[in-house]
Motif scaffolding. Sequence first.
Motif, mmCIF file in Angstrom:
data_model
loop_
_atom_site.group_PDB
_atom_site.id
_atom_site.type_symbol
_atom_site.label_atom_id
_atom_site.label_comp_id
_atom_site.label_asym_id
_atom_site.label_seq_id
_atom_site.Cartn_x
_atom_site.Cartn_y
_atom_site.Cartn_z
ATOM 1 N N LYS A 1 0.845 -1.206 0.000
ATOM 2 C CA LYS A 1 0.000 0.000 0.000
ATOM 3 C C LYS A 1 0.882 1.259 0.000
ATOM 4 C CE LYS A 1 -3.690 2.572 0.730
ATOM 5 N NZ LYS A 1 -3.726 3.536 -0.349
ATOM 6 N N GLU A 2 1.941 1.228 0.794
ATOM 7 C CA GLU A 2 2.854 2.374 0.847
ATOM 8 C C GLU A 2 3.552 2.570 -0.500
ATOM 9 O OE1 GLU A 2 2.921 -0.145 3.227
ATOM 10 O OE2 GLU A 2 1.732 1.036 4.643
ATOM 11 N N ASP A 3 3.961 1.444 -1.112
ATOM 12 C CA ASP A 3 4.581 1.514 -2.441
ATOM 13 C C ASP A 3 3.619 2.134 -3.447
ATOM 14 O OD1 ASP A 3 6.845 0.160 -1.495
ATOM 15 O OD2 ASP A 3 6.111 -1.794 -2.153
ATOM 16 N N LEU A 4 2.362 1.695 -3.392
ATOM 17 C CA LEU A 4 1.357 2.188 -4.334
ATOM 18 C C LEU A 4 1.195 3.696 -4.190
ATOM 19 C CD1 LEU A 4 -0.751 1.641 -6.526
ATOM 20 C CD2 LEU A 4 -2.408 1.191 -4.692
ATOM 21 N N ASP A 5 1.153 4.177 -2.956
ATOM 22 C CA ASP A 5 1.045 5.627 -2.737
ATOM 23 C C ASP A 5 2.225 6.357 -3.361
ATOM 24 O OD1 ASP A 5 -1.344 5.286 -1.366
ATOM 25 O OD2 ASP A 5 -0.394 5.313 0.613
ATOM 26 N N GLN A 6 3.415 5.788 -3.213
ATOM 27 C CA GLN A 6 4.618 6.402 -3.790
ATOM 28 C C GLN A 6 4.561 6.371 -5.320
ATOM 29 O OE1 GLN A 6 8.268 4.543 -2.538
ATOM 30 N NE2 GLN A 6 9.536 6.119 -3.502
ATOM 31 N N ALA B 1 -9.088 7.265 -6.070
ATOM 32 C CA ALA B 1 -9.978 6.117 -6.269
ATOM 33 C C ALA B 1 -9.206 4.818 -6.493
ATOM 34 C CB ALA B 1 -10.917 6.381 -7.446
ATOM 35 N N ILE B 2 -7.934 4.923 -6.831
ATOM 36 C CA ILE B 2 -7.097 3.736 -7.072
ATOM 37 C C ILE B 2 -6.566 3.256 -5.731
ATOM 38 C CG2 ILE B 2 -4.985 2.886 -8.150
ATOM 39 C CD1 ILE B 2 -5.428 5.025 -10.362
ATOM 40 N N THR B 3 -6.984 2.039 -5.349
ATOM 41 C CA THR B 3 -6.585 1.525 -4.033
ATOM 42 C C THR B 3 -5.735 0.261 -4.100
ATOM 43 O OG1 THR B 3 -8.654 0.283 -3.862
ATOM 44 C CG2 THR B 3 -8.621 2.518 -2.905
ATOM 45 N N THR B 4 -5.588 -0.314 -5.294
ATOM 46 C CA THR B 4 -4.748 -1.509 -5.433
ATOM 47 C C THR B 4 -3.811 -1.329 -6.621
ATOM 48 O OG1 THR B 4 -6.221 -2.705 -6.941
ATOM 49 C CG2 THR B 4 -6.618 -2.993 -4.570
ATOM 50 N N SER B 5 -2.744 -2.098 -6.619
ATOM 51 C CA SER B 5 -1.804 -2.012 -7.739
ATOM 52 C C SER B 5 -2.458 -2.501 -9.032
ATOM 53 C CB SER B 5 -0.527 -2.793 -7.441
ATOM 54 O OG SER B 5 -0.830 -4.106 -7.046
ATOM 55 N N SER B 6 -3.379 -3.465 -8.929
ATOM 56 C CA SER B 6 -4.095 -3.939 -10.122
ATOM 57 C C SER B 6 -4.927 -2.812 -10.734
ATOM 58 C CB SER B 6 -5.005 -5.109 -9.777
ATOM 59 O OG SER B 6 -4.243 -6.199 -9.331
ATOM 60 N N GLU B 7 -5.574 -2.021 -9.886
ATOM 61 C CA GLU B 7 -6.351 -0.868 -10.375
ATOM 62 C C GLU B 7 -5.424 0.153 -11.023
ATOM 63 O OE1 GLU B 7 -8.492 0.653 -7.005
ATOM 64 O OE2 GLU B 7 -9.885 -1.049 -6.973
ATOM 65 N N TRP B 8 -4.236 0.321 -10.445
ATOM 66 C CA TRP B 8 -3.262 1.265 -11.000
ATOM 67 C C TRP B 8 -2.819 0.822 -12.383
ATOM 68 C CZ3 TRP B 8 2.402 0.992 -11.258
ATOM 69 C CH2 TRP B 8 2.995 2.227 -11.551
ATOM 70 N N PHE B 9 -2.488 -0.472 -12.524
ATOM 71 C CA PHE B 9 -2.102 -0.994 -13.841
ATOM 72 C C PHE B 9 -3.253 -0.852 -14.845
ATOM 73 C CE2 PHE B 9 1.060 -3.744 -11.422
ATOM 74 C CZ PHE B 9 2.165 -3.024 -11.847
ATOM 75 N N SER B 10 -4.474 -1.132 -14.410
ATOM 76 C CA SER B 10 -5.643 -1.009 -15.304
ATOM 77 C C SER B 10 -5.817 0.429 -15.773
ATOM 78 C CB SER B 10 -6.920 -1.465 -14.590
ATOM 79 O OG SER B 10 -6.880 -2.842 -14.355
ATOM 80 N N TYR B 11 -5.664 1.373 -14.850
ATOM 81 C CA TYR B 11 -5.782 2.781 -15.217
ATOM 82 C C TYR B 11 -4.727 3.141 -16.270
ATOM 83 C CZ TYR B 11 -5.902 7.833 -15.082
ATOM 84 O OH TYR B 11 -5.992 9.149 -15.459
ATOM 85 N N LEU B 12 -3.493 2.695 -16.053
ATOM 86 C CA LEU B 12 -2.415 3.002 -16.996
ATOM 87 C C LEU B 12 -2.699 2.390 -18.371
ATOM 88 C CD1 LEU B 12 0.737 2.570 -14.705
ATOM 89 C CD2 LEU B 12 -0.423 4.689 -15.356
ATOM 90 N N GLU B 13 -3.250 1.186 -18.383
ATOM 91 C CA GLU B 13 -3.586 0.546 -19.661
ATOM 92 C C GLU B 13 -4.697 1.308 -20.382
ATOM 93 O OE1 GLU B 13 -2.598 -4.153 -19.039
ATOM 94 O OE2 GLU B 13 -4.391 -3.378 -18.050
#
Length: 131
Positions: A17-22, A38-50
């Motif tokens: 979680k700390e990594d994701l915030d960074q 709104a992005i709370t998981t690394s999977s959501e972060w990757f999806s947003y980037l895609e």
Amino acid sequence: MSEYSNLLSDLSENITKEDLDQLKSACKEDIPEDQSNAITTSSEWFSYLEKNEKLAHDNLSYIEHIFEISRRPDLLTRVIEYRTTVLKISEDEEIDTKLTRIPSAKKYKDIIRQPSEDEIIKLAPPPKKAV
């Protein structure tokens, strides 16, 4: 599961979680604050980037850059390994293909390798104290 999906899954498992915030902070210019919150998981972060064309199975330069500026050479190394083994892009070709914005990324590949005996710097013994 595709090699690309395996890569994202592997990366996700190593992002706290700390990594994701960074990581989100490192790409704040590309993700509006309300969407970032709104992005709370690394999977959501990757999806947003895609969805926003910052990440694809053959376009990894953005996350390489983010991992480098976030000082995560372990994640960067995994992306580079994927690019060289799955996409078959060698270190020499990677600069020419422009798949990476950071040709310096290959320096991180040596971080996980132990130096050879010749590469280790030997220090002289400390001077003896005068009595």
